[in-house]
Write an enzyme that holds these catalytic residues in place. Structure first.
Site, PDB file in Angstrom:
ATOM      1  N   CYS A 126       0.863  -2.016  -0.177  1.00  0.00           N
ATOM      2  CA  CYS A 126       0.451  -0.004   0.225  1.00  0.00           C
ATOM      3  C   CYS A 126       0.801   1.099   0.128  1.00  0.00           C
ATOM      4  O   CYS A 126       2.458   1.291  -0.311  1.00  0.00           O
ATOM      5  CB  CYS A 126      -0.448   0.357   1.447  1.00  0.00           C
ATOM      6  SG  CYS A 126      -1.466  -1.415   1.790  1.00  0.00           S
ATOM      7  N   ARG A 148       0.986   1.625  -6.120  1.00  0.00           N
ATOM      8  CA  ARG A 148       1.455   0.783  -4.885  1.00  0.00           C
ATOM      9  C   ARG A 148       0.317  -0.142  -4.228  1.00  0.00           C
ATOM     10  O   ARG A 148       0.654  -1.106  -3.677  1.00  0.00           O
ATOM     11  CB  ARG A 148       2.086   1.182  -3.868  1.00  0.00           C
ATOM     12  CG  ARG A 148       3.344   1.992  -3.951  1.00  0.00           C
ATOM     13  CD  ARG A 148       3.687   2.505  -2.699  1.00  0.00           C
ATOM     14  NE  ARG A 148       4.079   2.156  -1.778  1.00  0.00           N
ATOM     15  CZ  ARG A 148       5.345   0.796  -1.633  1.00  0.00           C
ATOM     16  NH1 ARG A 148       6.463   1.781  -2.413  1.00  0.00           N
ATOM     17  NH2 ARG A 148       6.065   0.249  -0.557  1.00  0.00           N
ATOM     18  N   TRP A 195      -4.186  -1.791  -1.012  1.00  0.00           N
ATOM     19  CA  TRP A 195      -4.200  -3.259  -1.903  1.00  0.00           C
ATOM     20  C   TRP A 195      -4.663  -3.898  -1.068  1.00  0.00           C
ATOM     21  O   TRP A 195      -3.238  -4.398   0.096  1.00  0.00           O
ATOM     22  CB  TRP A 195      -2.547  -2.943  -2.440  1.00  0.00           C
ATOM     23  CG  TRP A 195      -2.701  -4.576  -3.340  1.00  0.00           C
ATOM     24  CD1 TRP A 195      -3.475  -3.800  -5.417  1.00  0.00           C
ATOM     25  CD2 TRP A 195      -2.577  -5.476  -3.599  1.00  0.00           C
ATOM     26  NE1 TRP A 195      -3.699  -5.130  -5.435  1.00  0.00           N
ATOM     27  CE2 TRP A 195      -2.357  -6.111  -4.679  1.00  0.00           C
ATOM     28  CE3 TRP A 195      -1.218  -6.024  -2.994  1.00  0.00           C
ATOM     29  CZ2 TRP A 195      -1.729  -7.681  -5.301  1.00  0.00           C
ATOM     30  CZ3 TRP A 195      -1.175  -7.233  -2.665  1.00  0.00           C
ATOM     31  CH2 TRP A 195      -1.234  -8.294  -4.055  1.00  0.00           C
ATOM     32  N   ASN A 222       1.125  -0.424   5.999  1.00  0.00           N
ATOM     33  CA  ASN A 222       1.007  -1.348   4.748  1.00  0.00           C
ATOM     34  C   ASN A 222       1.580  -2.010   5.222  1.00  0.00           C
ATOM     35  O   ASN A 222       2.485  -2.249   6.460  1.00  0.00           O
ATOM     36  CB  ASN A 222       2.166   0.178   3.931  1.00  0.00           C
ATOM     37  CG  ASN A 222       3.302  -0.829   2.953  1.00  0.00           C
ATOM     38  OD1 ASN A 222       2.560  -1.908   2.297  1.00  0.00           O
ATOM     39  ND2 ASN A 222       4.073  -0.400   2.463  1.00  0.00           N
ATOM     40  N   GLY A 223       1.298  -3.580   5.092  1.00  0.00           N
ATOM     41  CA  GLY A 223       2.229  -4.580   4.946  1.00  0.00           C
ATOM     42  C   GLY A 223       0.995  -5.821   6.045  1.00  0.00           C
ATOM     43  O   GLY A 223       0.294  -4.876   6.070  1.00  0.00           O
ATOM     44  N   GLU A 247       9.910 -12.728 -20.536  1.00  0.00           N
ATOM     45  CA  GLU A 247       9.786 -11.317 -19.918  1.00  0.00           C
ATOM     46  C   GLU A 247       8.595 -10.268 -20.854  1.00  0.00           C
ATOM     47  O   GLU A 247       7.743 -10.269 -20.608  1.00  0.00           O
ATOM     48  CB  GLU A 247      10.619 -10.986 -20.315  1.00  0.00           C
ATOM     49  CG  GLU A 247      10.847  -9.050 -20.274  1.00  0.00           C
ATOM     50  CD  GLU A 247       9.583  -8.621 -18.538  1.00  0.00           C
ATOM     51  OE1 GLU A 247       9.831  -9.403 -17.829  1.00  0.00           O
ATOM     52  OE2 GLU A 247       9.256  -7.234 -18.596  1.00  0.00           O
ATOM     53  N   LYS A 296       4.628  -9.741 -20.091  1.00  0.00           N
ATOM     54  CA  LYS A 296       3.970  -8.091 -20.348  1.00  0.00           C
ATOM     55  C   LYS A 296       2.920  -8.275 -20.823  1.00  0.00           C
ATOM     56  O   LYS A 296       2.205  -7.586 -20.495  1.00  0.00           O
ATOM     57  CB  LYS A 296       4.711  -7.200 -21.192  1.00  0.00           C
ATOM     58  CG  LYS A 296       6.537  -6.975 -21.033  1.00  0.00           C
ATOM     59  CD  LYS A 296       6.706  -5.703 -19.852  1.00  0.00           C
ATOM     60  CE  LYS A 296       6.059  -6.340 -18.237  1.00  0.00           C
ATOM     61  NZ  LYS A 296       7.336  -7.136 -17.589  1.00  0.00           N
ATOM     62  N   GLU A 301       0.354  -9.015 -18.519  1.00  0.00           N
ATOM     63  CA  GLU A 301      -0.305  -7.932 -17.090  1.00  0.00           C
ATOM     64  C   GLU A 301      -0.941  -6.839 -17.710  1.00  0.00           C
ATOM     65  O   GLU A 301      -1.873  -7.059 -17.195  1.00  0.00           O
ATOM     66  CB  GLU A 301       1.043  -7.896 -16.537  1.00  0.00           C
ATOM     67  CG  GLU A 301       2.240  -8.464 -15.576  1.00  0.00           C
ATOM     68  CD  GLU A 301       3.541  -7.810 -14.936  1.00  0.00           C
ATOM     69  OE1 GLU A 301       4.435  -7.310 -16.562  1.00  0.00           O
ATOM     70  OE2 GLU A 301       3.779  -7.698 -14.347  1.00  0.00           O
ATOM     71  N   HIS A 345       8.778 -31.010 -27.227  1.00  0.00           N
ATOM     72  CA  HIS A 345       8.156 -32.318 -25.865  1.00  0.00           C
ATOM     73  C   HIS A 345       7.470 -32.128 -25.982  1.00  0.00           C
ATOM     74  O   HIS A 345       7.127 -32.606 -24.241  1.00  0.00           O
ATOM     75  CB  HIS A 345       9.924 -32.109 -25.268  1.00  0.00           C
ATOM     76  CG  HIS A 345      11.216 -32.214 -25.774  1.00  0.00           C
ATOM     77  ND1 HIS A 345      11.994 -33.824 -26.256  1.00  0.00           N
ATOM     78  CD2 HIS A 345      11.793 -30.970 -26.192  1.00  0.00           C
ATOM     79  CE1 HIS A 345      12.934 -33.317 -26.783  1.00  0.00           C
ATOM     80  NE2 HIS A 345      13.055 -31.871 -26.959  1.00  0.00           N
ATOM     81  N   LYS A 400       3.032  -2.400  -7.435  1.00  0.00           N
ATOM     82  CA  LYS A 400       3.898  -1.922  -7.859  1.00  0.00           C
ATOM     83  C   LYS A 400       5.321  -2.883  -7.705  1.00  0.00           C
ATOM     84  O   LYS A 400       6.291  -3.292  -7.517  1.00  0.00           O
ATOM     85  CB  LYS A 400       4.355  -0.270  -8.137  1.00  0.00           C
ATOM     86  CG  LYS A 400       5.330   0.136  -8.600  1.00  0.00           C
ATOM     87  CD  LYS A 400       5.938  -0.547 -10.652  1.00  0.00           C
ATOM     88  CE  LYS A 400       6.949   0.150 -11.154  1.00  0.00           C
ATOM     89  NZ  LYS A 400       7.256  -0.535 -12.317  1.00  0.00           N
TER      90      LYS A 400
HETATM   91  O1  M6R Z   1      11.095  -3.655  -8.027  1.00  0.00           O
HETATM   92  P1  M6R Z   1      10.760  -4.711  -8.145  1.00  0.00           P
HETATM   93  O2  M6R Z   1      11.716  -4.796  -9.468  1.00  0.00           O
HETATM   94  O3  M6R Z   1      12.319  -6.248  -7.386  1.00  0.00           O
HETATM   95  O4  M6R Z   1       9.450  -6.289  -8.554  1.00  0.00           O
HETATM   96  C1  M6R Z   1       9.721  -6.989  -9.318  1.00  0.00           C
HETATM   97  C2  M6R Z   1       8.771  -8.393  -9.303  1.00  0.00           C
HETATM   98  O5  M6R Z   1       7.647  -8.020  -8.749  1.00  0.00           O
HETATM   99  C3  M6R Z   1       8.266  -6.639 -10.698  1.00  0.00           C
HETATM  100  O6  M6R Z   1       9.062  -7.343 -11.393  1.00  0.00           O
HETATM  101  C4  M6R Z   1       6.410  -8.000 -10.842  1.00  0.00           C
HETATM  102  O7  M6R Z   1       6.930  -8.647 -11.951  1.00  0.00           O
HETATM  103  C5  M6R Z   1       6.229  -6.510 -12.773  1.00  0.00           C
HETATM  104  N1  M6R Z   1       4.995  -6.576 -12.163  1.00  0.00           N
HETATM  105  C6  M6R Z   1       6.835  -7.069 -14.090  1.00  0.00           C
HETATM  106  O8  M6R Z   1       6.049  -6.326 -15.121  1.00  0.00           O
END
Ligand code: M6R
Length: 606
Positions: A2, A27, A74, A100-101, A476, A480, A483, A499, A601
């Site tokens: 958060c 966040r 969040w 937060n947490g 990767e 993307k 997401e 395979h 984030k």
């Molecule tokens: O802040 P960080 O780079 O440590 O975060 C790691 C992952 O949580 C982050 O890369 C996540 O996979 C993103 N949503 C990717 O777009």
């Protein structure tokens, strides 16, 4: 997971406080609220929805007062409801807190407080803290003591901030594991989960460490140890980020802006002092074994690093996902880990670092956010200087991390005599030319990629395929796509097809190939074999290719043709095109691009 912020000032703060949680919205964004003190009372307004929506409903910016805290949520404990949103009042409404947490022992504390007659208004773990402070204050009326004695009762990874009618000029805050920082202004001070909370007001900051709390007034602040209450001397540092880098700059989404920032952020990555790169390279060179560690996108960044270390430095540096690290790593004081993290606050990565430290292994990191926990935890950090990345999905930060890793690889390769001076120079020239190449490709290809996205959003299942270093690039790129579009995209090595995966192929399955330049003969041939394998079974094949690749042109159903580039940067250019493809697909699908559903984030909880 958060965003927390707070301001104490000699002037009215509501608008700035609102703006600060707006800047933290990435966040968490399912609900938010403000608590502001004025004339002996705390006014608290909160509701569910994104920050702007809640402001419309609750008129947050119209609150009046010089002291306040704010929160963007969040949800973890307790659903997305108005009652569960923060801030939370104590029962007598004399204290308001944000959190937060997780307070991991909240159930025990809640039962205890409930038995004593405290009535809970929410289903959160957070609310216990407000009641604990009220109870402690009733026993001994001193706000600092009540705050600290409550901190001593809660367990878990958390950051919290509080205001009270009994100290109308002070913010109280503390942290353990979850991030929290102070921003120092003129006649006003700030607290925030990260620097975005106050970057538009001040560039002077102090980071709180675990087990510390702060008492913040408008002119001064004190940071103390929770266990001893002893005051601590802290480093004050200047943030080198530009406020403009946190604004959209005319783009419709932060994601698009951040994709287009990449020529600049690549230049920034190349500007990092050679001595810094060399220092990390020497650490790796001197270790018996070095793990590359990240999670989500940064795991794929680490995988790219693994391929390059093998290819250029002839070293095996296993890439491990942070969350699996303790299950797989063999550690000793001769080994090291190099972590990669945009936020510098990711729980899984922090735990992996702590695990390595418990074996006296050396730790290094590539981090974007200054003052973040990971940047302070490790023996050696490289700050990547990519500027604020606001979109929840990582593009420019991950891209820069790959560039920095590549620089480290080249340095290790040179130190180990696996690269001649000429090769080293040639590779550096390719890197230095790369920002202009990216700039041109972004401008020239955007229209084509948008067209490809517009005509393919009906496709709900994708295979993204590559081999060699194009494999982690495909992984990767698939992440993307998932997401931002919420569509299924599976990243895979081309060699995996026969395979098992070939069983899935029919005319309804689409694949996107990351095709290497034809002069990468082995990789190119392996990719073409996979394209043929899919075509032979009726599957549709899309691909990113480079000029002069006639064989691929004949095979692909849809292609994006990129200019010839040096083989070193070729996979990265395709990765940028895949970022654009994910962006335009999500745009066509009308997705919440900068804040995809269910994500945050920085993932600061287990
Ligand atoms: O802040 P960080 O780079 O440590 O975060 C790691 C992952 O949580 C982050 O890369 C996540 O996979 C993103 N949503 C990717 O777009």
């Amino acid at each position: 997971m958060c965003g927390i912020s707070g301001i104490v000032s000699s002037e009215n703060i509501a608008k700035d406080l609102f703006s600060s949680i707006r800047n933290l919205e990435y966040r968490g964004y399912d609900s938010c609220g403000l608590a502001v003190y004025a004339e002996g009372k705390i006014q608290l307004r909160k509701n569910t929805g994104e920050v702007d929506e809640v402001n419309k409903k609750e008129r947050l910016t119209q609150l009046v007062g010089n002291l306040g805290i704010a929160h963007t949520r969040w949800a973890t404990h307790g659903g997305v409801t108005k009652e569960n949103s923060h801030p939370h009042f104590s029962a007598n409404m004399e204290f308001a807190i944000v959190h937060n947490g997780i307070f991991s022992n909240y159930q025990k504390l809640k039962s205890e407080l409930s038995a004593e007659g405290f009535e809970f208004r929410s289903m959160t773990d957070s609310e216990v803290f407000a009641h604990l402070v009220e109870r402690a204050y009733a026993q001994s009326p001193n706000v600092e003591n009540a705050f600290v004695s409550s901190l001593l009762q809660v367990e878990g990874a958390f950051a919290t901030a509080m205001i009270s009618i009994h100290e109308p000029d002070l913010l109280f805050c503390a942290k353990n594991v979850s991030p929290l920082m102070l921003g120092l202004g003129e006649s006003r001070n700030f607290i925030g989960s990260d620097i975005n909370a106050f970057l538009e007001f001040t560039k002077t900051a102090v980071t709180l460490d675990d087990g510390e709390y702060a008492i913040v007034g408008k002119q001064d602040y004190r940071i103390k140890d929770v266990a001893t209450k002893e005051e601590k001397e802290k480093n004050v540092f200047t943030i080198h980020w530009d406020v403009e880098s946190t604004k959209k700059g005319g783009y419709s989404h932060y994601m698009l802006k951040e994709i287009f920032d990449q020529p600049f952020t690549t230049k920034q990555a190349l500007k990092i002092e050679k001595e810094e790169i060399e220092k990390m390279a020497k650490m790796i060179q001197q270790s018996q074994l070095c793990y590359l560690v990240g999670v989500g996108t940064t795991f794929y960044v680490s995988m790219v690093g693994q391929y390059f270390f093998a290819q250029f430095a002839k070293r095996h540096l296993p890439a491990v996902s942070s969350d699996e690290f303790k299950d797989i790593a063999i550690l000793s004081d001769k080994n090291m880990m190099l972590t990669v993290s945009q936020s510098g606050e990711t729980y899984d990565t922090k735990m992996a670092i702590n695990f390595a430290k418990s074996f006296q292994s050396k730790t290094g990191a590539i981090v974007n956010v200054m003052g973040s926990a990971i940047s302070m935890m490790v023996d050696n950090v490289i700050m990547q200087g990519s500027g604020a990345e606001i979109c929840v999905v990582s593009t420019k930060a991950a891209f820069s991390q790959m560039m920095i890793l590549l620089r480290i690889v080249l340095e290790v390769a040179r130190l180990d005599n696996h690269l001649s001076e000429d090769q080293y120079k040639e590779y550096y020239t390719a890197l230095e030319d790369f920002p202009d190449v990216i700039e041109t490709a972004l401008n020239e290809q955007s229209g084509f990629i948008r067209n490809m996205a517009d005509t393919s959003v009906k496709i709900h299942n994708w295979l993204f395929l590559g081999c060699g270093v194009y494999f982690p690039v495909a992984m990767e790129s698939a992440l993307k796509m998932k997401e931002v579009t919420y569509l299924h995209a599976e990243g895979m090595a081309t060699g995996f097809l026969k395979h098992g995966t070939l069983a899935m192929i029919d005319e309804s399955l689409y694949s996107l190939f990351f095709v290497p330049p034809p002069d990468q003969i082995d990789l190119h041939e392996r990719t073409l074999i996979a394209i043929e394998e899919i075509k032979a079974r009726g599957g549709k094949v899309y691909g990113f290719i480079f000029e002069g690749d006639e064989k691929s042109e004949q095979l692909l159903d849809h292609l994006i043709r990129l200019p010839k580039v040096h083989f070193l940067v070729a996979p990265f250019l395709e990765m940028i095109m895949a970022q654009l493809f994910a962006y335009y697909s999500a745009l066509k699908l009308n997705r919440n691009i900068d804040k995809p559903r269910n994500l945050a984030k920085s993932v600061t909880v287990a």
